[in-house]
Design an enzyme around this catalytic site. Structure first.
Site, PDB file in Angstrom:
ATOM      1  CG  HIS A 268      -2.210   0.799   1.399  1.00  0.00           C
ATOM      2  ND1 HIS A 268      -2.520   1.755   0.361  1.00  0.00           N
ATOM      3  CD2 HIS A 268      -2.954   1.118   2.247  1.00  0.00           C
ATOM      4  CE1 HIS A 268      -3.609   2.525   0.611  1.00  0.00           C
ATOM      5  NE2 HIS A 268      -3.871   2.121   1.655  1.00  0.00           N
ATOM      6  CG  HIS A 307      -4.418   0.740  -8.360  1.00  0.00           C
ATOM      7  ND1 HIS A 307      -5.484   0.664  -7.963  1.00  0.00           N
ATOM      8  CD2 HIS A 307      -3.613   1.722  -7.251  1.00  0.00           C
ATOM      9  CE1 HIS A 307      -5.743   1.641  -7.101  1.00  0.00           C
ATOM     10  NE2 HIS A 307      -4.714   2.284  -6.722  1.00  0.00           N
ATOM     11  CG  ASP A 363       2.900   4.287  -3.668  1.00  0.00           C
ATOM     12  OD1 ASP A 363       2.002   3.401  -3.875  1.00  0.00           O
ATOM     13  OD2 ASP A 363       3.137   5.226  -2.977  1.00  0.00           O
TER      14      ASP A 363
HETATM   15  C1  SDX Z   1      -1.299   2.361  -3.326  1.00  0.00           C
HETATM   16  O1  SDX Z   1      -6.206   0.606  -3.191  1.00  0.00           O
HETATM   17  C2  SDX Z   1      -5.372   1.967  -3.585  1.00  0.00           C
HETATM   18  O2  SDX Z   1      -6.370   2.815  -3.810  1.00  0.00           O
HETATM   19  C3  SDX Z   1      -4.284   2.283  -2.990  1.00  0.00           C
HETATM   20  C4  SDX Z   1      -3.596   3.414  -3.372  1.00  0.00           C
HETATM   21  C5  SDX Z   1      -4.149   4.764  -2.810  1.00  0.00           C
HETATM   22  O3  SDX Z   1      -4.126   5.758  -3.327  1.00  0.00           O
HETATM   23  O4  SDX Z   1      -4.690   4.438  -1.663  1.00  0.00           O
HETATM   24  O5  SDX Z   1      -3.537   3.740  -4.814  1.00  0.00           O
HETATM   25  C6  SDX Z   1      -2.142   3.534  -2.930  1.00  0.00           C
HETATM   26  O6  SDX Z   1      -1.447   1.299  -2.206  1.00  0.00           O
HETATM   27  C7  SDX Z   1      -0.912   1.943  -4.776  1.00  0.00           C
HETATM   28  C8  SDX Z   1      -0.332   0.542  -4.784  1.00  0.00           C
HETATM   29  C9  SDX Z   1       1.073   0.516  -4.224  1.00  0.00           C
HETATM   30  N1  SDX Z   1       1.548  -0.890  -4.208  1.00  0.00           N
HETATM   31  C10 SDX Z   1       2.670  -1.203  -4.972  1.00  0.00           C
HETATM   32  O7  SDX Z   1       3.141  -0.614  -5.946  1.00  0.00           O
HETATM   33  C11 SDX Z   1       3.099  -2.703  -4.645  1.00  0.00           C
HETATM   34  C12 SDX Z   1       3.336  -3.669  -5.841  1.00  0.00           C
HETATM   35  N2  SDX Z   1       1.803  -3.667  -6.603  1.00  0.00           N
HETATM   36  C13 SDX Z   1       1.228  -4.904  -6.068  1.00  0.00           C
HETATM   37  O8  SDX Z   1       1.559  -5.730  -5.012  1.00  0.00           O
HETATM   38  C14 SDX Z   1      -0.330  -5.146  -6.732  1.00  0.00           C
HETATM   39  O9  SDX Z   1      -0.350  -4.522  -7.887  1.00  0.00           O
HETATM   40  C15 SDX Z   1      -1.421  -4.395  -5.658  1.00  0.00           C
HETATM   41  C16 SDX Z   1      -1.247  -4.679  -4.113  1.00  0.00           C
HETATM   42  C17 SDX Z   1      -1.329  -2.835  -5.775  1.00  0.00           C
HETATM   43  C18 SDX Z   1      -2.658  -4.812  -6.241  1.00  0.00           C
HETATM   44  O10 SDX Z   1      -2.745  -6.157  -6.264  1.00  0.00           O
HETATM   45  P1  SDX Z   1      -4.228  -6.730  -6.474  1.00  0.00           P
HETATM   46  O11 SDX Z   1      -5.089  -6.299  -7.151  1.00  0.00           O
HETATM   47  O12 SDX Z   1      -4.468  -7.822  -5.484  1.00  0.00           O
HETATM   48  O13 SDX Z   1      -3.516  -7.684  -7.743  1.00  0.00           O
HETATM   49  P2  SDX Z   1      -2.930  -9.248  -7.625  1.00  0.00           P
HETATM   50  O14 SDX Z   1      -2.105  -9.550  -6.700  1.00  0.00           O
HETATM   51  O15 SDX Z   1      -4.295 -10.022  -7.688  1.00  0.00           O
HETATM   52  O16 SDX Z   1      -2.307  -9.412  -8.947  1.00  0.00           O
HETATM   53  C19 SDX Z   1      -2.819  -9.872 -10.280  1.00  0.00           C
HETATM   54  C20 SDX Z   1      -1.618 -10.563 -11.102  1.00  0.00           C
HETATM   55  C21 SDX Z   1      -0.974 -11.511 -10.147  1.00  0.00           C
HETATM   56  O17 SDX Z   1      -0.364 -12.194 -11.492  1.00  0.00           O
HETATM   57  P3  SDX Z   1      -1.026 -13.676 -11.582  1.00  0.00           P
HETATM   58  O18 SDX Z   1      -0.845 -14.418 -10.336  1.00  0.00           O
HETATM   59  O19 SDX Z   1      -2.200 -13.690 -11.875  1.00  0.00           O
HETATM   60  O20 SDX Z   1       0.094 -14.325 -12.718  1.00  0.00           O
HETATM   61  O21 SDX Z   1      -0.776  -9.295 -11.408  1.00  0.00           O
HETATM   62  C22 SDX Z   1       0.376  -9.582 -10.692  1.00  0.00           C
HETATM   63  C23 SDX Z   1       0.315 -10.782  -9.946  1.00  0.00           C
HETATM   64  O22 SDX Z   1       1.219 -11.429  -9.512  1.00  0.00           O
HETATM   65  N3  SDX Z   1       1.063  -8.355 -10.183  1.00  0.00           N
HETATM   66  C24 SDX Z   1       2.234  -8.191 -10.491  1.00  0.00           C
HETATM   67  C25 SDX Z   1       2.097  -6.784  -9.566  1.00  0.00           C
HETATM   68  N4  SDX Z   1       1.147  -6.572  -9.020  1.00  0.00           N
HETATM   69  C26 SDX Z   1       0.347  -7.404  -9.612  1.00  0.00           C
HETATM   70  N5  SDX Z   1       3.301  -8.606 -10.770  1.00  0.00           N
HETATM   71  C27 SDX Z   1       4.688  -7.725 -10.903  1.00  0.00           C
HETATM   72  N6  SDX Z   1       4.513  -6.642 -10.087  1.00  0.00           N
HETATM   73  C28 SDX Z   1       3.592  -5.958  -9.557  1.00  0.00           C
HETATM   74  N7  SDX Z   1       3.728  -4.905  -8.764  1.00  0.00           N
END
Ligand code: SDX
Length: 429
Positions: A268, A307, A363
């Site tokens: 997050h 996201h 971020d």
């Molecule tokens: C913020 O919710 C909000 O509004 C948050 C925010 C706010 O203003 O409050 O916008 C702020 O928290 C932004 C996000 C910051 N976090 C990161 O940058 C951390 C990296 N991102 C991830 O961990 C992820 O993208 C999330 C947590 C942000 C979202 O995850 P989801 O929606 O639960 O997606 P998922 O885990 O179901 O992923 C779907 C697929 C998966 O692959 P498969 O299992 O289908 O093969 O996408 C892949 C994931 O492995 N994936 C990524 C990835 N994010 C998802 N692969 C590589 N790098 C990534 N960053």
């Protein structure tokens, strides 16, 4: 059959159920009538991470994840970032309308005259170890503040709520600055109410008794816009925590301590700190393709990408990328920007990321700016907290005054043991 309904056929029994539809949702409680036997609990939805569950009705922020749209009370984030100020946006989020000139002046006066901390809090900061994470200090300070303002628990009193809003928005920058000064072992600078919000924050961070000290207006403006971009984001994890703790009628300081704790997580708001660690590890744009291959193998996630809602470019990331160059005009460039731009270029053209609709989020670039402004990485989420505070408060106020809201208490699917008898020690193992 009404047009605003859906009909569900339970193939286990052949029974059909007509459920009302409102705002393209059904009330989960309406599913409880779907049973195989009369003594059953009834049907629920199962939605880990609440990926497809609306927890509330809100009028604060609208996001269209597919189109990359973000609006606060109907105003596009691009226009607010260009034309508004952080305190004006905070007013908009909390009260629902842009303030008149008089309303804004009163609002700014109230917030900027609630910036001092109780002197006991200076002892709190001195209790931390030299290397305590500033987010740990901030979360502790919020809980400490709940012990100072005992009336804050009267959450059903509008005047009490209003007073805590002034205090939290006014004091958070002071808490953040005191945490920073504790980390660098420097004396505290007390707030100056005649300065602007971001200007006063930068002053409290940096002033070292220079006779001619002036906050750089470009940096103050950049920080003010960054706070606007972080101000609210509908039902993200930390806002959901603010609402959930608030739904138990805990005071807003305790609720915000919980929200800040959720924001601290690297998935997050802690991602901006993780992005800098990642870019520093890559170090050179030439290493980007190798790093991306490791991400695709699942070794780790690309921090600052992806996201839950945005399946397009995060509109905030676009604006932040532009701000970066304004800041570099004052601070000098941050070489990590070249690594970040190269990483974005590779990722946005790679099928792995395209298929999963992974784009830079808020971020991805913010940390590069903060680092160029000489913030240490462990202060980045503290900056996110300052930006998000008015959003948390607006959502908390909306929840408290929503007649449909009650204490947040989800259900579960129980897969544990059936009833069994206690096993005496001698019969175990
Ligand atoms: C913020 O919710 C909000 O509004 C948050 C925010 C706010 O203003 O409050 O916008 C702020 O928290 C932004 C996000 C910051 N976090 C990161 O940058 C951390 C990296 N991102 C991830 O961990 C992820 O993208 C999330 C947590 C942000 C979202 O995850 P989801 O929606 O639960 O997606 P998922 O885990 O179901 O992923 C779907 C697929 C998966 O692959 P498969 O299992 O289908 O093969 O996408 C892949 C994931 O492995 N994936 C990524 C990835 N994010 C998802 N692969 C590589 N790098 C990534 N960053």
């Amino acid at each position: 059959m009404s047009s605003e309904t859906i009909t569900i056929t339970d193939n286990r029994t052949g029974a059909t159920y007509e459920l009302p539809v409102q705002y393209s949702t059904i009330r989960a409680g309406d599913l409880r009538k779907i049973k195989v036997t009369p003594d059953e609990f009834g049907m629920m939805t199962y939605d880990p991470g609440y990926d497809n569950t609306a927890s509330c009705k809100s009028r604060i922020t609208f996001i269209d994840g597919d189109k990359g749209i973000l609006e606060y009370r109907g105003y596009p984030i691009e226009q607010l970032a260009e034309k508004s100020s952080f305190l004006e946006v905070a007013y908009l989020l909390i009260y629902g309308e842009l303030p008149t000139k008089a309303q804004l002046a009163t609002w700014e006066f109230e917030v900027m005259h609630h910036t001092f901390l109780h002197e006991n809090m200076t002892d709190l900061f001195r209790a931390f170890r030299y290397d305590a994470h500033p987010m740990g200090m901030l979360i502790s300070a919020l809980a400490f503040m709940s012990t100072l303002h005992k009336e804050a628990g009267q959450v059903e009193d509008a005047a009490v709520r209003q007073k805590q809003v002034f205090r939290l928005l006014g004091k958070l920058p002071t808490v953040a600055a005191f945490a920073y000064r504790t980390r660098i072992g420097r004396p505290f600078n007390y707030p100056r109410s005649e300065l602007g919000y971001a200007e006063n924050f930068l002053y409290m961070l940096d002033y070292m008794q220079q006779s001619n000290y002036q906050v750089n207006p470009v940096l103050a403006k950049a920080l003010d816009v960054l706070f606007i971009l972080h101000a609210d984001h509908e039902q993200n994890a930390s806002t959901s925590v603010m609402r959930s703790i608030g739904s138990a009628h805990a005071d807003p300081y305790s609720a915000m301590a919980g929200a800040a704790a959720a924001l601290f997580g690297p998935r997050h708001g802690g991602a901006n700190e993780a992005v800098i660690k990642m870019l520093t590890e890559i170090a050179d744009a030439k290493q980007v393709p190798t790093y991306v291959e490791r991400v695709k193998k699942g070794e780790f996630r690309l921090m600052g990408f992806g996201h839950r809602v945005y399946k397009n470019y995060d509109p905030r990331a676009k604006i932040i990328k532009k701000i970066a160059y304004d800041v570099f005009g004052v601070t000098g460039t941050n070489p990590l920007i070249d690594v970040a731009v190269a990483l974005e270029e590779v990722a946005l053209n790679d099928e792995y990321f395209i298929a999963r609709k992974l784009y830079p989020n808020v971020d991805f670039y913010s940390g590069i700016i903060y680092q160029a402004m000489r913030f240490p990485p462990d202060m980045f989420t503290v900056l996110f907290t300052l930006g998000r505070a008015p959003g948390w408060l607006a959502q908390w106020l909306e929840m408290i005054t929503d007649p449909e809201q009650k204490i947040a208490r989800p259900r579960q699917v129980y897969l544990g043991h059936d009833t069994r008898d206690y096993v005496p020690m001698e019969m175990r193992g």
